[in-house]
Design an enzyme around this catalytic site. Sequence first.
Site, PDB file in Angstrom:
ATOM      1  CB  THR A   1    -120.800  16.687 -21.196  1.00 54.06           C
ATOM      2  OG1 THR A   1    -121.047  18.093 -21.168  1.00 54.06           O
ATOM      3  CG2 THR A   1    -119.344  16.487 -20.892  1.00 54.06           C
TER       4      THR A   1
ATOM      5  CD  GLU B   1    -121.172  30.400 -20.469  1.00 53.98           C
ATOM      6  OE1 GLU B   1    -120.959  30.321 -21.683  1.00 53.98           O
ATOM      7  OE2 GLU B   1    -122.305  30.379 -19.963  1.00 53.98           O
TER       8      GLU B   1
ATOM      9  CG  ASN C   1    -124.654  32.831 -20.680  1.00 49.31           C
ATOM     10  OD1 ASN C   1    -124.418  32.327 -21.770  1.00 49.31           O
ATOM     11  ND2 ASN C   1    -124.105  32.421 -19.551  1.00 49.31           N
TER      12      ASN C   1
ATOM     13  CB  THR D   1    -117.778  28.496 -27.593  1.00 55.01           C
ATOM     14  OG1 THR D   1    -118.107  27.766 -26.416  1.00 55.01           O
ATOM     15  CG2 THR D   1    -117.904  27.593 -28.807  1.00 55.01           C
TER      16      THR D   1
ATOM     17  CB  SER E   1    -124.534  40.779 -29.784  1.00 54.41           C
ATOM     18  OG  SER E   1    -124.053  40.761 -28.459  1.00 54.41           O
TER      19      SER E   1
END
Lengths: 417, 417
Positions: B202, B289, B412, B165, B417
């Site tokens: 996880t 991230e 984030n 992702t 969107s």
Amino acid sequence: MGKAGLPVSPLAPAAFPDLPVIEGVEFASAAAGVKYQGRTDVTLIRICEGASIAGAFTKSSTRAACVLDNQAKLAAGEGRDKGAAIIVNSGNANAFTGARGQESVDAVTGAVAQALGVPRGRVFSSSTGVIGEPLPHERIVAVIADLAAGLDAGGAADAARAIMTTDTFPKGSGALVEAEGGQIRIAGIAKGSGMIAPDMATMLVYIFTDAKIAPELLQQALDDGLGGSFNAITVDSDTSTSDALILAATGRAAAAEITSLDSDAGRAFTQALHGLMRDLAQQVVRDGEGATKFVEVRVTGAASDADAHRVAMAIANSPLVKTAIAGEDANWGRIVMAVGKSGAEADRDRLTIRFGDLVLAEKGWRSDSYDEDKASAYMKKQELLIAVDLGLGQGARTVWTCDLTHGYIDINADYRS
Amino acid sequence: MGKAGLPVSPLAPAAFPDLPVIEGVEFASAAAGVKYQGRTDVTLIRICEGASIAGAFTKSSTRAACVLDNQAKLAAGEGRDKGAAIIVNSGNANAFTGARGQESVDAVTGAVAQALGVPRGRVFSSSTGVIGEPLPHERIVAVIADLAAGLDAGGAADAARAIMTTDTFPKGSGALVEAEGGQIRIAGIAKGSGMIAPDMATMLVYIFTDAKIAPELLQQALDDGLGGSFNAITVDSDTSTSDALILAATGRAAAAEITSLDSDAGRAFTQALHGLMRDLAQQVVRDGEGATKFVEVRVTGAASDADAHRVAMAIANSPLVKTAIAGEDANWGRIVMAVGKSGAEADRDRLTIRFGDLVLAEKGWRSDSYDEDKASAYMKKQELLIAVDLGLGQGARTVWTCDLTHGYIDINADYRS
């Protein structure tokens, strides 16, 4: 102020309030150059003879020398009939400074005791700023004579400025209580912006009242208010080593003594005190480092109040929830995630999630009335309500937080420099 | 890949590893357009008859339909002698999707069962992506025939890409174990980048081996490895609704059956499996991230292992510690803060804090050998070690995390969107 050039938070109140003057309390502030240049960084507060004093402090196991010293002095309760004082510096937390930390506390509080003629056991102190750096306490001692000479009952606003670190606005709140025999006045100041996830008390908060009330009752009134104020806020889930709240009641009001919190006067006083504490706590969130949104997280229907608190804090501390809010994204799926990770009892099919009046999710599913455009429009507001009903019981809790923005990272990536 | 235009993490391995081919396991990936365009987003994995299968899943109370379905199927243990399959999609988590969530799982796993001729009770599934959106499962069902026709023992690398992702690189790890009668091979793939604070298992992780081993022993070997791998990492303290780890052993190796984890073969296999799990877990952190630093937090001298874990996670999850690391600021005072807030037993005067080989603080005080220039130079490294010794007992725990940067907020603030 603390961090040069930081703009004032967009969530700041329009102006510092006109605080009621509390008879028996005087303030003075000075620039000692502990760390910051070109601003005040030390505040001295003198409290009259016979005042009742209560306190609440961080539960951190690495709490600062001044916090340990305040706790010991309050527990000992020496010299209650004598005058008292509080000395506060910003720029250095005097935390994790070993035995020298206590030496610094002794030097500063000893000098104040001497200058004001009050017992050392009645001189409380706070330090806030960088952790682990030796406190140059001689710079504070050097300005104490000037501070003592400049004490002024109207100095609370200047004091609120002198205790700031990364705060972008000074924080104050006042209240008046009509009681038998006359009015009771309450005035408080606070600082706090980052490292905010209080565990008992929080940050630096000083509240004064002219109420006549015994120390034990005053402490009880304070303790009763923590759950709905300073223990119900979080900026970044990090708990400070230096959190301290000191509440002093001078007994100089014309109003009759409060002899029970369950009396009319006791209830009126407690309600006003708790409202003032909540106001100061919310101001801390409004000045959360980098904050652009003020968020109330209201959890109801939990199996217990403790479960409601766990869920509310899981939401309020979630970096993913907070960045979505910063991005004005109605990402309610992250609320589901936070409920799930909280450890509280939850049932997907009984969960309802609202943003303001908009029902986003209910019965384990996106609400039939869900409207992405309306949800997105709501997220553009500066003050947001996230409401979660767990549908299980009567447990309820409300906490306040802010969003997580680039500003937070800018402020904290090089705080010490 | 997930987030268009995200640059590959600076902490990424140089290349995806050459994974050993596991006899009895085949992969196929396709672009179903669940959410992402122009990339693969569905992976089918076929596992041969008679394989042992173990699993570990998130403890979230709002876990996704596919997680609940996998847990039920593993508990029922139907058709152990038959073939099995795993179907995974990225782009939509099928979490908080009510009764329709299970309908989607049934539709997808039913179609796989029919296409491959395996029992439905042996078809496991995972979904990862946005929470709360209905899963357009018909798009997945539509590509299953093509997937079944394209199964390939060498397809693991493509599968690792299809399940991404916000990951910026695919994650794989392989191991070879020399055992009596021949070699045992292990190969695993994983995805994960944000919403990483596993509680049990996880993220999405699929590990395959040709070892001969009973399901109960395989599950035990898996459980024993979680504490030192997936339960020892955090990116942002947020726990996913979709975390799942599935481990399958085909029994096709020439090596003799493992009948005890305490045998030579059992120990060798477990050691290799746990090393591979740790490698995959660390790769998830390396793709945290916005991450620019990989940080090992090593806590020793705690009163218990549980206390060591609390301290390590308090440090690894602290936004203030993580932003200081991003800013290359040797702000060890924030380590003191995190120890203090952890709730673990701690004594200021016994605490030692090291960054790499540099002793920053000891005996309740900044170390005599402290050198700001050396500490600052150390912080510029891409891989950092923060070591805390509590000086109290034998409890120890190591966890891995990354820094908190502007990149995390960019990713984030508008994820949906």
